[in-house]
Design a protein around this motif. Structure first.
Motif, mmCIF file in Angstrom:
data_model
loop_
_atom_site.group_PDB
_atom_site.id
_atom_site.type_symbol
_atom_site.label_atom_id
_atom_site.label_comp_id
_atom_site.label_asym_id
_atom_site.label_seq_id
_atom_site.Cartn_x
_atom_site.Cartn_y
_atom_site.Cartn_z
ATOM 1 N N LEU A 437 -52.441 -14.955 -10.381
ATOM 2 C CA LEU A 437 -51.378 -14.535 -11.284
ATOM 3 C C LEU A 437 -50.142 -15.393 -11.042
ATOM 4 C CD1 LEU A 437 -51.923 -10.704 -10.796
ATOM 5 C CD2 LEU A 437 -52.562 -12.046 -12.815
ATOM 6 N N LYS A 438 -49.273 -15.449 -12.009
ATOM 7 C CA LYS A 438 -48.078 -16.267 -11.863
ATOM 8 C C LYS A 438 -46.974 -15.734 -12.767
ATOM 9 C CE LYS A 438 -49.238 -19.677 -15.434
ATOM 10 N NZ LYS A 438 -49.388 -21.124 -15.739
ATOM 11 N N GLU A 439 -45.748 -16.182 -12.478
ATOM 12 C CA GLU A 439 -44.612 -15.841 -13.329
ATOM 13 C C GLU A 439 -44.744 -16.577 -14.652
ATOM 14 O OE1 GLU A 439 -40.638 -14.971 -11.250
ATOM 15 O OE2 GLU A 439 -41.496 -16.621 -10.079
ATOM 16 N N GLU A 440 -44.357 -15.900 -15.710
ATOM 17 C CA GLU A 440 -44.395 -16.519 -17.031
ATOM 18 C C GLU A 440 -42.979 -16.845 -17.473
ATOM 19 O OE1 GLU A 440 -48.303 -14.831 -19.153
ATOM 20 O OE2 GLU A 440 -46.792 -13.305 -18.810
ATOM 21 N N GLU A 441 -42.867 -17.843 -18.326
ATOM 22 C CA GLU A 441 -41.551 -18.285 -18.781
ATOM 23 C C GLU A 441 -40.841 -17.175 -19.553
ATOM 24 O OE1 GLU A 441 -40.133 -21.169 -18.082
ATOM 25 O OE2 GLU A 441 -41.880 -21.787 -16.908
ATOM 26 N N ASN A 442 -39.557 -16.996 -19.249
ATOM 27 C CA ASN A 442 -38.766 -16.026 -20.024
ATOM 28 C C ASN A 442 -37.732 -16.718 -20.904
ATOM 29 O OD1 ASN A 442 -36.837 -16.875 -18.205
ATOM 30 N ND2 ASN A 442 -36.736 -14.947 -17.082
ATOM 31 N N GLY A 443 -37.819 -18.039 -20.965
ATOM 32 C CA GLY A 443 -36.950 -18.794 -21.871
ATOM 33 C C GLY A 443 -35.592 -19.137 -21.302
ATOM 34 N N THR A 444 -35.290 -18.642 -20.103
ATOM 35 C CA THR A 444 -33.978 -18.887 -19.523
ATOM 36 C C THR A 444 -34.120 -19.209 -18.043
ATOM 37 O OG1 THR A 444 -33.055 -17.257 -21.052
ATOM 38 C CG2 THR A 444 -31.646 -17.974 -19.260
ATOM 39 N N ASP A 445 -33.396 -20.208 -17.595
ATOM 40 C CA ASP A 445 -33.421 -20.597 -16.189
ATOM 41 C C ASP A 445 -32.815 -19.488 -15.327
ATOM 42 O OD1 ASP A 445 -31.787 -22.130 -13.819
ATOM 43 O OD2 ASP A 445 -33.695 -23.116 -14.296
ATOM 44 N N GLU A 446 -33.357 -19.331 -14.105
ATOM 45 C CA GLU A 446 -32.883 -18.282 -13.195
ATOM 46 C C GLU A 446 -31.381 -18.420 -12.913
ATOM 47 O OE1 GLU A 446 -32.993 -14.985 -10.595
ATOM 48 O OE2 GLU A 446 -34.587 -15.707 -11.921
ATOM 49 N N SER A 447 -30.888 -19.646 -12.777
ATOM 50 C CA SER A 447 -29.458 -19.831 -12.491
ATOM 51 C C SER A 447 -28.607 -19.357 -13.663
ATOM 52 C CB SER A 447 -29.158 -21.305 -12.188
ATOM 53 O OG SER A 447 -29.483 -22.127 -13.303
ATOM 54 N N VAL A 448 -29.106 -19.530 -14.892
ATOM 55 C CA VAL A 448 -28.388 -19.043 -16.074
ATOM 56 C C VAL A 448 -28.353 -17.517 -16.076
ATOM 57 C CG1 VAL A 448 -28.381 -18.957 -18.601
ATOM 58 C CG2 VAL A 448 -28.944 -21.097 -17.414
ATOM 59 N N LEU A 449 -29.507 -16.903 -15.728
ATOM 60 C CA LEU A 449 -29.559 -15.438 -15.659
ATOM 61 C C LEU A 449 -28.567 -14.906 -14.630
ATOM 62 C CD1 LEU A 449 -33.421 -14.817 -15.843
ATOM 63 C CD2 LEU A 449 -31.756 -14.563 -17.679
ATOM 64 N N ARG A 450 -28.499 -15.579 -13.495
ATOM 65 C CA ARG A 450 -27.555 -15.147 -12.464
ATOM 66 C C ARG A 450 -26.110 -15.255 -12.955
ATOM 67 N NH1 ARG A 450 -29.664 -11.688 -9.360
ATOM 68 N NH2 ARG A 450 -31.807 -12.258 -8.876
ATOM 69 N N GLY A 451 -25.818 -16.327 -13.685
ATOM 70 C CA GLY A 451 -24.473 -16.481 -14.248
ATOM 71 C C GLY A 451 -24.156 -15.383 -15.237
ATOM 72 N N MET A 452 -25.150 -15.017 -16.049
ATOM 73 C CA MET A 452 -24.936 -13.943 -17.026
ATOM 74 C C MET A 452 -24.724 -12.600 -16.326
ATOM 75 S SD MET A 452 -27.701 -15.001 -19.980
ATOM 76 C CE MET A 452 -27.131 -13.744 -21.132
ATOM 77 N N LEU A 453 -25.405 -12.395 -15.217
ATOM 78 C CA LEU A 453 -25.219 -11.145 -14.476
ATOM 79 C C LEU A 453 -23.820 -11.074 -13.858
ATOM 80 C CD1 LEU A 453 -28.681 -10.659 -12.695
ATOM 81 C CD2 LEU A 453 -27.796 -9.434 -14.692
ATOM 82 N N GLU A 454 -23.285 -12.210 -13.438
ATOM 83 C CA GLU A 454 -21.911 -12.232 -12.918
ATOM 84 C C GLU A 454 -20.927 -11.872 -14.027
ATOM 85 O OE1 GLU A 454 -20.659 -12.583 -9.841
ATOM 86 O OE2 GLU A 454 -22.757 -12.482 -9.185
ATOM 87 N N LEU A 455 -21.151 -12.415 -15.228
ATOM 88 C CA LEU A 455 -20.304 -12.051 -16.372
ATOM 89 C C LEU A 455 -20.442 -10.573 -16.695
ATOM 90 C CD1 LEU A 455 -20.869 -15.081 -18.779
ATOM 91 C CD2 LEU A 455 -18.727 -14.449 -17.641
ATOM 92 N N TYR A 456 -21.676 -10.091 -16.650
ATOM 93 C CA TYR A 456 -21.953 -8.676 -16.926
ATOM 94 C C TYR A 456 -21.144 -7.787 -15.966
ATOM 95 C CZ TYR A 456 -24.734 -4.343 -17.043
ATOM 96 O OH TYR A 456 -25.151 -3.040 -17.134
ATOM 97 N N LYS A 457 -21.169 -8.178 -14.677
ATOM 98 C CA LYS A 457 -20.436 -7.409 -13.675
ATOM 99 C C LYS A 457 -18.936 -7.425 -13.968
ATOM 100 C CE LYS A 457 -19.836 -7.243 -8.645
ATOM 101 N NZ LYS A 457 -20.217 -7.894 -7.360
ATOM 102 N N GLU A 458 -18.428 -8.587 -14.341
ATOM 103 C CA GLU A 458 -16.989 -8.715 -14.647
ATOM 104 C C GLU A 458 -16.621 -7.907 -15.885
ATOM 105 O OE1 GLU A 458 -14.012 -12.277 -16.097
ATOM 106 O OE2 GLU A 458 -15.660 -12.781 -14.725
ATOM 107 N N TYR A 459 -17.458 -7.979 -16.934
ATOM 108 C CA TYR A 459 -17.175 -7.219 -18.156
ATOM 109 C C TYR A 459 -17.188 -5.720 -17.890
ATOM 110 C CZ TYR A 459 -17.832 -11.562 -20.811
ATOM 111 O OH TYR A 459 -17.720 -12.836 -21.308
ATOM 112 N N LYS A 460 -18.084 -5.256 -17.029
ATOM 113 C CA LYS A 460 -18.129 -3.830 -16.706
ATOM 114 C C LYS A 460 -16.843 -3.396 -16.000
ATOM 115 C CE LYS A 460 -21.447 -1.257 -15.638
ATOM 116 N NZ LYS A 460 -22.523 -0.523 -14.923
#
Length: 495
Positions: A437-460
């Motif tokens: 088994l393996k991870e499948e592509e989600n269309g977004t790089d992990e570093s981009v997801l992490r950046g979005m989560l930082e924004l999410y935290k700030e917006y909250k």
């Protein structure tokens, strides 16, 4: 080496695996006949032996895995009459036969790559081994076990049995019953007996796939191809021969007769056969309109499908059933597999981030033993005739402790460093190396997801809930969810 038990179709019981040569395994699997698209029944068969290949290698065996390509000799109804299917398609499409072969071989490889199958050690073709097949025909004629008739050569079943052979022993067929079922009128066949099968076929002038031989222009019989290729690459006797149960008779039965006649030995120690697929309780077939091509599953492009299913979801679905049992396709079953696979996938992503931190927490002997039991249980399940369904159950037990550590409900040190490292390492090993088994592509790089989560935290924090909702929506559109945990904000695959 760990003990492995295999259900041997020949003996009809589980046997402890003992290789012909210590530390080495010869594995032969009947590959595709490349005149048609790969269907899911093929995929399940090749998955069984991909898992076996992976598991044997993980235990330290040196495995030579041979999976052939049948590119000539496959006739109508898998019998001895009619036109070669590849040649027939080449005529219809006005192509060279090898163009047809290459196209379908490429498709076969593409599909197996999508399912993350390991390539075999050797992938021989029937047309690449014509010399070996002609020599084998000569040997069988010299031994009095084959005869020429009108430019074709047939294997003599009666002579084989009179000499101590036992045609029918693999499939459990009784020779007399088979003769009664296939009785032909005298003079209507080139064969001495109706059960005799072709090892070389005379080619009519219009037959485009033909080669010179001592018996005239012709082409090899389908059954002989596998005997010659397996013997060349794995020797006179090798360990495991696999395929779908539909090949048990007559194909594998004929291989035993040919192989033992050529060498004086049973060619194979262990025969393994995977079971069939059904759809909503019915046999999968084109005529019933319930046969899926892999591409249709991946796109959800079939009237019986509610949605698309990824290659890893389908792979995981097939692994949830032991290979000898019938496997039934349904939307409910596939959706359940999708959810379960994503739970394991989330654990796979999480466990790679976990690190051991020593603390004063006392060792929890019960939990420690539970983890160790799950690890051993996985090995025991795979060693018990590749019972992936039970193995996956033990993987979920391991996942429970991974999640507890991740959620700060359990200290890693409570398991002890050795058990924690075993939990982490074996979960990754079982998930990727053995189950494939393996991870499948989600269309977004992990570093981009992490950046979005930082924004999410700030917006909250700034109560910019419209922005929070936009980020949540983006994750949802890509099959992910945001996890608001007490000790962190993270993402996971939506289950």
């Amino acid at each position: 080496m760990r003990e492995i038990k295999i259900f041997n179709t020949l003996s009809r019981k589980k046997e402890v695996f003992e290789p012909v040569v210590e530390g080495h395994v010869g594995l032969y699997v009947c590959g595709p006949t490349v005149y048609n698209n790969v269907h899911l029944g093929n995929v399940r068969t090749f998955l069984t032996f991909d898992i076996l290949f992976r598991y044997l290698k993980s235990l330290g065996y040196k495995v030579r895995y041979v999976r052939n390509i049948t590119d000539v000799g496959h006739l109508v109804g898998d019998g001895d009459e009619g036109e070669d299917k590849i040649g027939k398609m080449a005529k219809l499409e006005k192509l060279e036969p090898m163009e047809v072969v290459q196209r379908y071989t490429n498709d076969f490889h593409k599909v197996l790559e999508e399912f993350n199958f390991l390539p075999p050690s050797v992938e021989p073709t029937a047309t690449g081994h014509l010399i070996e097949q002609i020599e084998a025909v000569k040997t069988l004629i010299d031994k009095g076990l084959a005869y020429e008739s009108k430019g074709s050569v047939y294997f003599d079943i009666h002579k084989y049995n009179e000499g101590g052979g036992d045609y029918g022993k693999l499939s459990g067929r009784v020779l007399e019953d088979l003769l009664n079922e296939t009785r032909e009128l005298d003079g209507q066949s080139e064969k001495r007996n109706p059960l005799d099968f072709a090892i070389w076929k005379n080619a009519s002038p219009e037959h485009i796939m033909q080669w010179p031989s001592p018996w005239g222009m012709g082409f090899p019989g389908w059954h002989l191809e596998c005997s010659c290729m397996s013997q060349k690459y794995l020797g006179d006797q090798f360990d495991i021969h696999g395929g779908g149960m539909d090949l048990k008779f007559p194909h594998h039965e004929c291989e035993i007769a040919q192989g033992s006649s050529l060498t004086g030995k049973d060619p194979v120690k262990y025969w393994m056969h995977s079971n069939m697929l059904t759809v909503n309780g019915q046999k999968m077939s084109k005529s019933l309109g319930n046969s899926f091509l892999p591409a249709e599953l991946f796109a959800g492009a079939h009237e019986l499908l509610d949605q698309a299913y990824s290659p890893m979801t389908v792979r995981f679905f097939m692994l949830q059933s032991q290979y000898r049992s019938t496997l039934d396709f349904s939307n409910d079953a596939l959706k359940g597999s999708q959810k379960a696979f994503r739970r394991l996938l989330n654990g796979f992503r999480i466990v790679k981030t976990l690190e051991f931190e020593a603390s004063e927490a006392a060792t929890d002997e019960k939990k420690k033993a539970d983890v160790e039991k799950a690890i051993e249980g996985f090995y025991d399940a795979l060693g018990d005739d590749l019972n992936t369904a039970v193995g996956i159950a033990h993987l979920f037990t391991m996942l429970k402790y991974i999640n507890m550590i991740y959620m700060n409900q359990l200290s890693a040190s409570a398991l002890g460093e050795d058990t924690f490292q075993a939990l982490k390492g074996k979960y990754i090993h079982f998930f990727t190396d053995i189950l494939g088994l393996k991870e499948e592509e989600n269309g977004t790089d992990e570093s981009v997801l992490r950046g979005m989560l930082e924004l999410y935290k700030e917006y909250k924090l700034n109560r910019a809930f419209d922005k929070v909702d936009q980020i949540r929506a983006y994750f949802a559109e890509n099959g992910m969810v945001i996890k608001d945990l007490k000790h962190r904000i993270d993402w996971a695959w939506a289950e």
